[in-house]
Write an enzyme that holds these catalytic residues in place. Structure first.
Site, PDB file in Angstrom:
ATOM      1  N   TYR A 300       0.851  -1.176   0.000  1.00 59.33           N
ATOM      2  CA  TYR A 300       0.000   0.000   0.000  1.00 59.33           C
ATOM      3  C   TYR A 300       0.888   1.228   0.000  1.00 59.33           C
ATOM      4  CZ  TYR A 300      -3.820  -3.029   1.550  1.00 59.33           C
ATOM      5  OH  TYR A 300      -4.759  -4.012   1.656  1.00 59.33           O
ATOM      6  N   HIS A 308      -6.853   1.205  -2.167  1.00 62.55           N
ATOM      7  CA  HIS A 308      -6.569  -0.218  -2.321  1.00 62.55           C
ATOM      8  C   HIS A 308      -5.107  -0.425  -2.670  1.00 62.55           C
ATOM      9  CE1 HIS A 308     -10.670  -1.482  -1.975  1.00 62.55           C
ATOM     10  NE2 HIS A 308     -11.060  -0.710  -2.971  1.00 62.55           N
ATOM     11  N   LYS A 355      -4.579  -5.077  -9.488  1.00 58.68           N
ATOM     12  CA  LYS A 355      -3.281  -5.019  -8.828  1.00 58.68           C
ATOM     13  C   LYS A 355      -2.241  -5.513  -9.816  1.00 58.68           C
ATOM     14  CE  LYS A 355      -5.194  -6.153  -4.302  1.00 58.68           C
ATOM     15  NZ  LYS A 355      -5.833  -4.858  -4.109  1.00 58.68           N
TER      16      LYS A 355
END
Lengths: 401, 118
Positions: A300, A308, A355
């Site tokens: 993060y 997120h 991601k």
């Protein structure tokens, strides 16, 4: 990207400005240590003289947190509320063992007891989202069944089937219910949560939750920042640094006959994962566990509260000497060459949640080159090297720029 | 761990199967306190040298079986088959994979192909 509510460009913009300002205030410190500006009492105070020379006289405020080592779960438990709040709010260390992230079990129980829950915790928001998604799936299945029945009837009668609208994620709206959407729970001030506990008439709620730190997080805090004391679970006395190092190295379960080997091997899982954890923490990332996305760690930029995770990290150990791998009592995962199917699966899972996958190669030094005696102290970590490979799927037909 | 209220219920199983103690403790607490399952009981499955948990979700009728394990373990299909046998052949079993940071990921395992409900 939510399928239920129209996406408004990421999690950040769904929070109000006041909420974001509140988060910026509460989570202002990236690490448990706080640097306070020096106070200049007089023109000739030592602080001022130092600053003339170019040295900082900032004072360091160390919260001195305390935790207990638990051998069964291979983790460090922080049971007192002041320390767990500090460790969570300054750097997002640890996880409440009965919660998604921040220890919020007591708040959820108090919420549940009060008739009208004024605020929702993140777990309650998650339940609401899951209930909506279930309803959406039911509606969609019913619409598909209706469309099929309509097509059958139309075919039997020899006419065109009337179009049936099948809800998609973007167009479906949850049926308007009586209660309006509850605002997400703001992080409670310490005083408020204590007074709520006292107001409780029925049964005094004992907070059975603790903040659980992984061995890597605990070692980072106590070795680099010196802000954590670890107590021995049997004697309740603080452990010395070398005792903690020895305990962490031997925490991983291996067959009893090979136990002596744990402290003589560089491929100890604690060391391999710590090398990666330290690498990213030192660069400023907030590193949390990634089991939910089939990876080892999530990175993060500022913390889970803000946005997120953008990166998912898989730790891949590489043995400098293949002999070490053959004789290892630990079976490190991902140490063997992986298959395309595995890589594609992990990449696909993470692409779905936007991601980027990072393969972090941690090189384990050879026992023939580096003496295993170094393992008696953290100095051995200098011999590990960490390299990254970032993975993105390339589709030639779609990505032309 | 011994100061935790759940320790009383679990102490005999923790001493009997020490390797699976951490996973059992974390899963039991998650189901009982966080998920608020009712009628939670511990069942021994000696074939896999651990204990399983059986209980009901809040506002539900079915008895569900949960087998805790740790992320560092490697499992085989034989192991999974043994859990089904020792639990008396339930329609499905939930595998609770525990991590060191106390995250638990549950996977539903059925013996054979199952069509998704929706």
């Amino acid at each position: 990207m939510s399928l239920i509510a129209p996406s408004r460009g990421g999690k950040g913009s769904q929070k109000s400005g006041a909420r974001r300002a509140e988060n910026n205030r509460i989570y202002a410190h990236p690490l448990p240590l706080v640097f306070l500006p020096p106070t200049f009492d007089s023109a000739y105070s030592p602080a001022r003289l130092l600053s003339l020379v170019g040295l900082s006289a900032a004072r360091v405020e160390n919260p001195h947190c305390e935790g207990v080592f638990d051998p069964a779960t291979r983790s460090v438990w922080v049971t007192n509320e002041r320390d767990s709040t500090i460790l969570w709010r300054r750097g997002f260390f640890g996880k409440g063992d009965l919660s998604r992230s921040e220890p919020s079990w007591l708040a959820r129980q108090i919420n549940a007891r009060k008739a009208a829950g004024k605020y929702m915790t993140s777990e309650e928001i998650r339940e609401k989202r899951r209930a909506e998604r279930r309803q959406f799936k039911l509606d969609r299945a019913a619409a598909i069944a209706r469309a099929a029945a309509e097509a059958e009837a139309a075919f039997a009668e020899g006419r065109e089937a009337a179009p049936v609208a099948i809800p998609s994620g973007a167009t479906w709206k949850p049926p308007s219910s009586g209660d309006s959407a509850l605002p997400a729970m703001p992080p409670p001030e310490d005083e408020d949560s204590e007074s709520e506990g006292e107001i409780e008439e029925e049964q005094p709620l004992e907070n059975v939750e603790h903040l659980q730190l992984t061995l890597q997080e605990a070692w980072f805090l106590l070795w680099n920042l010196d802000c954590l004391t670890v107590l021995d679970p049997h004697t309740n006395k603080p452990m010395t640094l070398s005792q903690i190092w020895h305990t962490f190295l031997t925490a991983h379960p291996i067959p009893p006959l090979l136990r002596a080997d744990a402290e003589q091997r560089f491929d100890n899982p604690f060391l391999v994962h710590y090398a990666a954890y330290h690498h990213y923490r030192a660069l400023g990332w907030v590193v949390k566990g990634g089991i939910k996305f089939c990876v080892d760690y999530l990175l993060y930029k500022r913390g889970p509260v803000f946005h997120h995770a953008e990166f998912a990290v898989v730790v891949i150990p590489v043995y400098e000497d293949p002999e070490d791998q053959a004789s290892s009592p630990f079976t490190l995962s991902n140490a063997d060459t992986f298959s395309w199917t595995w890589l594609s699966t992990v990449n696909r899972v993470n692409s779905q949640v936007q991601k980027t996958l990072i393969l972090t190669y941690v090189t384990i030094p050879a026992r023939s080159r580096v003496s295993p005696d170094l393992l008696s102290s953290p100095a051995c970590l200098a011999h590990f090297s960490v390299r990254e490979v970032v993975l993105r799927r390339f589709i030639p037909a779609r990505m032309r720029d | 761990m011994d100061k935790h209220p759940s320790y009383g219920v679990l102490s005999q199983y923790i001493s009997k199967y020490p390797q699976a103690a951490g996973a059992l403790f974390q899963t039991y607490n998650d189901l009982k306190l966080a998920q608020q399952w009712t009628d939670l009981e511990v069942i021994e499955i000696p074939g896999c040298s651990r204990c399983a948990l059986r209980g009901r979700r809040p506002n539900a009728e079915d008895l569900l079986s949960v087998v805790p394990c740790s992320l560092s373990e490697s499992l085989s299909t034989d192991w999974i088959r043994t859990t089904f046998q020792d639990l008396g052949g339930p329609p499905h079993v939930y595998l609770a994979i525990n991590t060191e940071d106390s995250s638990i990921v549950y996977y539903k395992i059925s013996p054979g192909i199952v069509k998704p409900p929706l």
